[in-house]
Scaffold this motif. Sequence first.
Motif, PDB file in Angstrom:
ATOM      1  N   ALA A 176       0.846  -1.134   0.021  1.00 51.98           N
ATOM      2  CA  ALA A 176       0.110   0.124   0.088  1.00 51.98           C
ATOM      3  C   ALA A 176       0.921   1.116  -0.049  1.00 51.98           C
ATOM      4  O   ALA A 176       0.523   2.221  -0.712  1.00 51.98           O
ATOM      5  N   VAL A 177       2.007   1.049   0.734  1.00 56.20           N
ATOM      6  CA  VAL A 177       2.947   2.345   0.771  1.00 56.20           C
ATOM      7  C   VAL A 177       3.569   2.660  -0.776  1.00 56.20           C
ATOM      8  O   VAL A 177       3.568   3.729  -1.134  1.00 56.20           O
ATOM      9  N   VAL A 178       3.936   1.744  -1.410  1.00 53.42           N
ATOM     10  CA  VAL A 178       4.294   1.815  -2.807  1.00 53.42           C
ATOM     11  C   VAL A 178       3.264   2.281  -3.712  1.00 53.42           C
ATOM     12  O   VAL A 178       3.585   3.246  -4.339  1.00 53.42           O
ATOM     13  N   GLU A 179       2.265   1.942  -3.448  1.00 54.18           N
ATOM     14  CA  GLU A 179       0.866   2.299  -4.240  1.00 54.18           C
ATOM     15  C   GLU A 179       0.688   3.876  -4.031  1.00 54.18           C
ATOM     16  O   GLU A 179       0.551   4.625  -4.963  1.00 54.18           O
ATOM     17  N   ALA A 180       0.876   4.362  -2.605  1.00 54.32           N
ATOM     18  CA  ALA A 180       0.414   5.549  -2.410  1.00 54.32           C
ATOM     19  C   ALA A 180       1.738   6.406  -2.985  1.00 54.32           C
ATOM     20  O   ALA A 180       1.408   7.657  -3.142  1.00 54.32           O
ATOM     21  N   TYR A 181       3.019   5.997  -2.880  1.00 53.58           N
ATOM     22  CA  TYR A 181       3.929   6.743  -3.332  1.00 53.58           C
ATOM     23  C   TYR A 181       4.019   6.884  -4.809  1.00 53.58           C
ATOM     24  O   TYR A 181       4.123   8.024  -5.313  1.00 53.58           O
ATOM     25  N   VAL A 182       3.403   6.019  -5.618  1.00 52.41           N
ATOM     26  CA  VAL A 182       3.310   6.164  -6.985  1.00 52.41           C
ATOM     27  C   VAL A 182       2.178   7.059  -7.309  1.00 52.41           C
ATOM     28  O   VAL A 182       2.190   8.105  -8.276  1.00 52.41           O
ATOM     29  N   GLU A 183       1.028   7.194  -6.254  1.00 48.46           N
ATOM     30  CA  GLU A 183       0.140   8.230  -6.625  1.00 48.46           C
ATOM     31  C   GLU A 183       0.568   9.620  -6.014  1.00 48.46           C
ATOM     32  O   GLU A 183      -0.427  10.374  -5.949  1.00 48.46           O
ATOM     33  N   ARG A 184       1.664   9.733  -5.726  1.00 48.09           N
ATOM     34  CA  ARG A 184       2.288  10.869  -5.119  1.00 48.09           C
ATOM     35  C   ARG A 184       1.739  11.613  -3.805  1.00 48.09           C
ATOM     36  O   ARG A 184       1.601  12.673  -3.354  1.00 48.09           O
ATOM     37  N   ARG A 185       1.259  10.397  -3.120  1.00 51.03           N
ATOM     38  CA  ARG A 185       0.687  10.947  -1.648  1.00 51.03           C
ATOM     39  C   ARG A 185       1.854  10.527  -0.589  1.00 51.03           C
ATOM     40  O   ARG A 185       1.447  10.858   0.750  1.00 51.03           O
ATOM     41  N   LEU A 186       2.683  10.155  -0.958  1.00 52.10           N
ATOM     42  CA  LEU A 186       3.722   9.802   0.209  1.00 52.10           C
ATOM     43  C   LEU A 186       5.473  10.296  -0.368  1.00 52.10           C
ATOM     44  O   LEU A 186       5.467  10.267  -1.675  1.00 52.10           O
ATOM     45  N   GLU A 248      -2.326   0.448   8.824  1.00 52.56           N
ATOM     46  CA  GLU A 248      -3.618   1.147   9.413  1.00 52.56           C
ATOM     47  C   GLU A 248      -3.679   2.655   9.558  1.00 52.56           C
ATOM     48  O   GLU A 248      -4.689   3.250   9.122  1.00 52.56           O
ATOM     49  N   ARG A 249      -2.482   3.150  10.056  1.00 50.75           N
ATOM     50  CA  ARG A 249      -2.627   4.889  10.128  1.00 50.75           C
ATOM     51  C   ARG A 249      -2.491   5.515   8.806  1.00 50.75           C
ATOM     52  O   ARG A 249      -3.419   6.517   8.826  1.00 50.75           O
ATOM     53  N   LEU A 250      -1.942   4.887   7.986  1.00 52.22           N
ATOM     54  CA  LEU A 250      -2.107   5.389   6.470  1.00 52.22           C
ATOM     55  C   LEU A 250      -3.344   5.520   5.828  1.00 52.22           C
ATOM     56  O   LEU A 250      -3.716   5.950   4.973  1.00 52.22           O
ATOM     57  N   ARG A 251      -4.406   5.031   6.229  1.00 55.17           N
ATOM     58  CA  ARG A 251      -5.534   4.900   5.874  1.00 55.17           C
ATOM     59  C   ARG A 251      -6.235   6.146   5.926  1.00 55.17           C
ATOM     60  O   ARG A 251      -7.026   6.749   5.058  1.00 55.17           O
ATOM     61  N   ASP A 252      -5.902   6.929   6.802  1.00 52.63           N
ATOM     62  CA  ASP A 252      -6.247   8.505   6.802  1.00 52.63           C
ATOM     63  C   ASP A 252      -5.022   9.350   6.984  1.00 52.63           C
ATOM     64  O   ASP A 252      -4.586   9.742   8.089  1.00 52.63           O
ATOM     65  N   LEU A 253      -4.379   9.763   5.911  1.00 46.38           N
ATOM     66  CA  LEU A 253      -3.259  10.686   5.959  1.00 46.38           C
ATOM     67  C   LEU A 253      -3.379  11.765   6.487  1.00 46.38           C
ATOM     68  O   LEU A 253      -2.574  12.343   7.255  1.00 46.38           O
ATOM     69  N   ASP A 254      -4.582  12.455   6.339  1.00 43.70           N
ATOM     70  CA  ASP A 254      -4.899  13.760   6.962  1.00 43.70           C
ATOM     71  C   ASP A 254      -4.886  13.650   8.446  1.00 43.70           C
ATOM     72  O   ASP A 254      -4.318  14.527   9.377  1.00 43.70           O
ATOM     73  N   ALA A 255      -5.114  12.629   9.194  1.00 48.24           N
ATOM     74  CA  ALA A 255      -5.258  12.301  10.713  1.00 48.24           C
ATOM     75  C   ALA A 255      -3.821  12.057  11.052  1.00 48.24           C
ATOM     76  O   ALA A 255      -3.605  12.574  12.219  1.00 48.24           O
ATOM     77  N   VAL A 256      -2.874  11.710  10.414  1.00 49.08           N
ATOM     78  CA  VAL A 256      -1.477  11.502  10.742  1.00 49.08           C
ATOM     79  C   VAL A 256      -0.584  12.441  10.697  1.00 49.08           C
ATOM     80  O   VAL A 256       0.447  12.621  11.530  1.00 49.08           O
ATOM     81  N   GLU A 257      -1.131  13.686  10.064  1.00 47.93           N
ATOM     82  CA  GLU A 257      -0.249  14.731  10.118  1.00 47.93           C
ATOM     83  C   GLU A 257       0.507  15.144  11.355  1.00 47.93           C
ATOM     84  O   GLU A 257       1.535  15.669  11.560  1.00 47.93           O
ATOM     85  N   PRO A 258      -0.453  15.548  12.415  1.00 42.71           N
ATOM     86  CA  PRO A 258       0.037  16.200  13.658  1.00 42.71           C
ATOM     87  C   PRO A 258       0.977  15.255  14.342  1.00 42.71           C
ATOM     88  O   PRO A 258       1.826  15.521  15.227  1.00 42.71           O
ATOM     89  N   SER A 259       1.026  13.921  14.142  1.00 49.28           N
ATOM     90  CA  SER A 259       1.849  13.121  14.579  1.00 49.28           C
ATOM     91  C   SER A 259       3.058  12.569  14.200  1.00 49.28           C
ATOM     92  O   SER A 259       3.912  11.992  14.642  1.00 49.28           O
ATOM     93  N   LEU A 260       3.491  13.273  13.023  1.00 51.01           N
ATOM     94  CA  LEU A 260       4.614  12.895  12.137  1.00 51.01           C
ATOM     95  C   LEU A 260       5.747  13.337  12.902  1.00 51.01           C
ATOM     96  O   LEU A 260       5.845  14.374  13.732  1.00 51.01           O
ATOM     97  N   VAL A 261       6.977  12.451  12.783  1.00 53.23           N
ATOM     98  CA  VAL A 261       8.030  12.732  13.519  1.00 53.23           C
ATOM     99  C   VAL A 261       9.251  13.343  12.611  1.00 53.23           C
ATOM    100  O   VAL A 261       9.358  12.615  11.716  1.00 53.23           O
TER     101      VAL A 261
END
Length: 292
Positions: A176-186, A248-261
């Motif tokens: 799923a991470v590879v797919e999201a990267y290809v879609e320029r979301r990661l 699981e966390r990457l299902r909602d990218l908007d929600a993870v923004e505040p917790s990025l390190v």
Amino acid sequence: MGLTKMTSSGSVAASWLRPITAGPAPLLTRAGHVGYAARRLGELVQGRPPGITGHQWSSALRDSFDQVVCAADSGRPVFAVQVAPPPAGTAARRAERMTSVVCAAVGLPVLRVESTTLRGADHARRFVEYVIDARSYAAGSGAEGGYAIEFREIVGRLPDGRSGPVNDLGALARAAVVEAYVERRLADPIVRGMHVRWTGGPAEGWSWVEVRPGRCLVERVGLFAQRFSCGVDPGQLAEDLAAVAVGERLRDLDAVEPSLVDRDELRGRLRRLAARRDEFDGGFAFDHLCAD
């Protein structure tokens, strides 16, 4: 049925564990095992073993497991799985330790997964199925079994079409991470990770992915394997579970923004962990992740 009896050599001849013969039907049947959901320890034991205090006993019996796996032919518990957040505070940790002591005394192997993201209702069944398969494979992997590689290292076709370890619990998350990267979301297509095993304590697995340039989503999972082995290194298993949590966390990218390190902060955390290498069983094998 009698309680635990001792032979002349002092070995256990019978079990303190009570077979599950009543209640809701099992949720899964797999490789000679059946799995039941949401069972209290009090439902699994008969009588208080010597050396267990009344307080330990009454406290532990109220604790529950997300899955209890039993032998299909006898109904006797084989192991239990609990998936929960890390205990909050010393009282909760003390209660957890009392449960561990009682489970050891009655001979119940336990796998406890500590994660702020994974939940028993959503993830325990898949984990149990994986563990049963791994144990079955390990049971046949001796000299007579003919298996040349470990369960976790079996290579096959992954969900994204590539070739890789098919028994990696985090394979779907990695795809799923590879797919999201290809879609320029990661910002990066790779789920990175590491693991350690605390001497006399749990295995600890970390996984992370760079969501924004220089900003990472980090997950950490603790795995307590009490009197239990499935042929997969507990540290590797904890790291794979952390990858599942990342997915699981990457299902909602908007929600993870505040917790990025910040990437530098993550590197600092890894360096602090590496500085404790003397406390690990097997040392620390991930110094390359600490370099600038």
